[in-house]
Design a protein around this motif. Structure first.
Motif, PDB file in Angstrom:
ATOM      1  N   LEU A  18       0.829  -1.214   0.000  1.00  0.00           N
ATOM      2  CA  LEU A  18       0.000   0.000   0.000  1.00  0.00           C
ATOM      3  C   LEU A  18       0.859   1.259   0.000  1.00  0.00           C
ATOM      4  CD1 LEU A  18      -2.895  -0.578   2.558  1.00  0.00           C
ATOM      5  CD2 LEU A  18      -3.157   0.108   0.169  1.00  0.00           C
ATOM      6  N   GLU A  19       1.915   1.229   0.799  1.00  0.00           N
ATOM      7  CA  GLU A  19       2.692   2.450   1.035  1.00  0.00           C
ATOM      8  C   GLU A  19       3.813   2.666   0.038  1.00  0.00           C
ATOM      9  OE1 GLU A  19       4.070   2.256   5.068  1.00  0.00           O
ATOM     10  OE2 GLU A  19       2.055   2.580   5.901  1.00  0.00           O
ATOM     11  N   THR A  20       4.358   1.583  -0.491  1.00  0.00           N
ATOM     12  CA  THR A  20       5.554   1.740  -1.326  1.00  0.00           C
ATOM     13  C   THR A  20       5.327   1.312  -2.768  1.00  0.00           C
ATOM     14  OG1 THR A  20       6.384  -0.473  -0.846  1.00  0.00           O
ATOM     15  CG2 THR A  20       7.021   1.284   0.682  1.00  0.00           C
ATOM     16  N   GLY A  21       4.119   0.821  -3.073  1.00  0.00           N
ATOM     17  CA  GLY A  21       3.872   0.317  -4.410  1.00  0.00           C
ATOM     18  C   GLY A  21       3.340   1.371  -5.363  1.00  0.00           C
ATOM     19  N   SER A  22       3.206   0.977  -6.621  1.00  0.00           N
ATOM     20  CA  SER A  22       2.660   1.867  -7.644  1.00  0.00           C
ATOM     21  C   SER A  22       1.277   1.407  -8.090  1.00  0.00           C
ATOM     22  CB  SER A  22       3.608   1.939  -8.837  1.00  0.00           C
ATOM     23  OG  SER A  22       3.797   0.643  -9.374  1.00  0.00           O
ATOM     24  N   VAL A  23       0.675   0.488  -7.310  1.00  0.00           N
ATOM     25  CA  VAL A  23      -0.672   0.001  -7.644  1.00  0.00           C
ATOM     26  C   VAL A  23      -1.707   0.839  -6.892  1.00  0.00           C
ATOM     27  CG1 VAL A  23      -2.271  -1.948  -7.537  1.00  0.00           C
ATOM     28  CG2 VAL A  23       0.159  -2.342  -8.040  1.00  0.00           C
ATOM     29  N   LEU A  24      -2.652   1.384  -7.651  1.00  0.00           N
ATOM     30  CA  LEU A  24      -3.758   2.128  -7.040  1.00  0.00           C
ATOM     31  C   LEU A  24      -4.772   1.129  -6.500  1.00  0.00           C
ATOM     32  CD1 LEU A  24      -5.408   4.694  -6.459  1.00  0.00           C
ATOM     33  CD2 LEU A  24      -6.275   4.564  -8.806  1.00  0.00           C
ATOM     34  N   SER A  93      -3.614  13.029  -6.077  1.00  0.00           N
ATOM     35  CA  SER A  93      -2.608  12.266  -5.341  1.00  0.00           C
ATOM     36  C   SER A  93      -3.306  11.470  -4.242  1.00  0.00           C
ATOM     37  CB  SER A  93      -1.532  13.183  -4.757  1.00  0.00           C
ATOM     38  OG  SER A  93      -2.109  14.220  -4.003  1.00  0.00           O
ATOM     39  N   ILE A  94      -2.639  10.435  -3.795  1.00  0.00           N
ATOM     40  CA  ILE A  94      -3.235   9.535  -2.787  1.00  0.00           C
ATOM     41  C   ILE A  94      -2.259   9.389  -1.631  1.00  0.00           C
ATOM     42  CG2 ILE A  94      -2.363   7.380  -3.821  1.00  0.00           C
ATOM     43  CD1 ILE A  94      -5.309   6.276  -3.207  1.00  0.00           C
ATOM     44  N   ASP A  95      -2.789   9.146  -0.445  1.00  0.00           N
ATOM     45  CA  ASP A  95      -1.900   9.158   0.718  1.00  0.00           C
ATOM     46  C   ASP A  95      -1.298   7.788   0.998  1.00  0.00           C
ATOM     47  OD1 ASP A  95      -4.095   7.900   1.844  1.00  0.00           O
ATOM     48  OD2 ASP A  95      -4.072   9.086   3.682  1.00  0.00           O
ATOM     49  N   CYS A  96      -0.441   7.758   2.021  1.00  0.00           N
ATOM     50  CA  CYS A  96       0.372   6.584   2.306  1.00  0.00           C
ATOM     51  C   CYS A  96      -0.455   5.315   2.408  1.00  0.00           C
ATOM     52  CB  CYS A  96       1.196   6.810   3.580  1.00  0.00           C
ATOM     53  SG  CYS A  96       0.287   7.573   4.947  1.00  0.00           S
ATOM     54  N   ASP A  97      -1.560   5.359   3.151  1.00  0.00           N
ATOM     55  CA  ASP A  97      -2.344   4.134   3.332  1.00  0.00           C
ATOM     56  C   ASP A  97      -3.563   4.077   2.405  1.00  0.00           C
ATOM     57  OD1 ASP A  97      -3.776   6.064   4.596  1.00  0.00           O
ATOM     58  OD2 ASP A  97      -4.002   5.005   6.498  1.00  0.00           O
ATOM     59  N   GLN A  98      -3.573   4.947   1.409  1.00  0.00           N
ATOM     60  CA  GLN A  98      -4.556   4.893   0.318  1.00  0.00           C
ATOM     61  C   GLN A  98      -6.011   4.938   0.779  1.00  0.00           C
ATOM     62  OE1 GLN A  98      -3.779   2.720  -3.250  1.00  0.00           O
ATOM     63  NE2 GLN A  98      -1.612   2.412  -2.827  1.00  0.00           N
TER      64      GLN A  98
END
Lengths: 156, 156
Positions: A18-24, A93-98
């Motif tokens: 969630l935090e380090t990936g590029s998947v929405l 933009s989206i935050d760290c924990d999406q």
């Protein structure tokens, strides 16, 4: 978690993903919502806070026009549909924990984003009073751009 | 609605009073929370989205240092208590229906506000892919200011 037919996004993975990936993979709440903070592309001023379900987010991505979920009406809310004050989305933009997004927008029409007619919903500043309490002071720079009593502008 | 001992704010009045009045009467959710959007006083950049209960809002007003409610830990969260990155609050505004606040802050220490070490939690931009999907692109201007694996920084 199974995807609903109207949730085209992959289910959230691990905290690391969630935090380090590029998947929405938005983390919708039990109510199916994430928080959306809408700011002006011109000066980053916070205009409103609303909510999106998966369909609203997908519609926003597809059309470039901000769509939200109206909790009061229980339906998709294409902002500006009645007032003409549509929000053209310049960046999301989206935050760290999406579970929250920030939309940078340019607002059409008279530029009002609040159903009270003002540019921003945040038109009052909290001021401390001498007695340990607080009161609200109006932002004199954000005057109503229309009379809400004379309009059918929708609110959240 | 009766006030709880830790909710010093008057109960919300009518819609008219909420939107046009100068009385701070936050509309806490069933969970007792309002949404807090924290932005940088310097440039309005959105740094994080969190939540406040009545006690966190009152502590923030009383001390001038941002306090939130940690939903994951179920306790008051004085941001920066472990990292030193406290948020000095320069202004708080509240929205039309009084269920969200914007905090303008100056962050102490290394200026990180996200538990990943970055200035902002919103360090990834949603980009549309050619196939109708979307992926996340990292904001190269917001590099981690500490190694989260080496720290005990708290998150929401």
């Amino acid at each position: 978690m199974e995807k609903s037919p109207k949730n085209p996004f992959p289910a959230p993975g691990s905290k690391y993903e969630l935090e380090t990936g590029s998947v929405l993979s938005p983390r919708f709440s039990a109510d199916g919502l994430i928080t959306a903070v809408t700011v002006a592309a011109a000066d980053n001023a916070v205009l409103m806070v609303a909510h999106m379900n998966a369909e609203a987010l997908q519609l926003t991505l597809d059309t470039g026009i901000a769509h939200y979920w109206s909790r009061s009406r229980g339906e998709i809310w294409k902002k500006g549909e009645t007032s003409g004050n549509r929000q053209a989305v310049r960046e999301i933009s989206i935050d760290c924990d999406q579970d929250a997004v920030v939309l940078k927008v340019e607002t059409a029409g008279n530029g009002a984003n609040c159903h009270t007619g003002r540019r921003s919903c945040f038109y009052r500043i909290i001021e401390k009073t001498g007695t340990g309490g607080a009161s609200l002071a109006f932002d004199k720079n954000d005057q109503p751009r229309f009379d809400p009593d004379e309009s059918d502008v929708q609110e959240d």
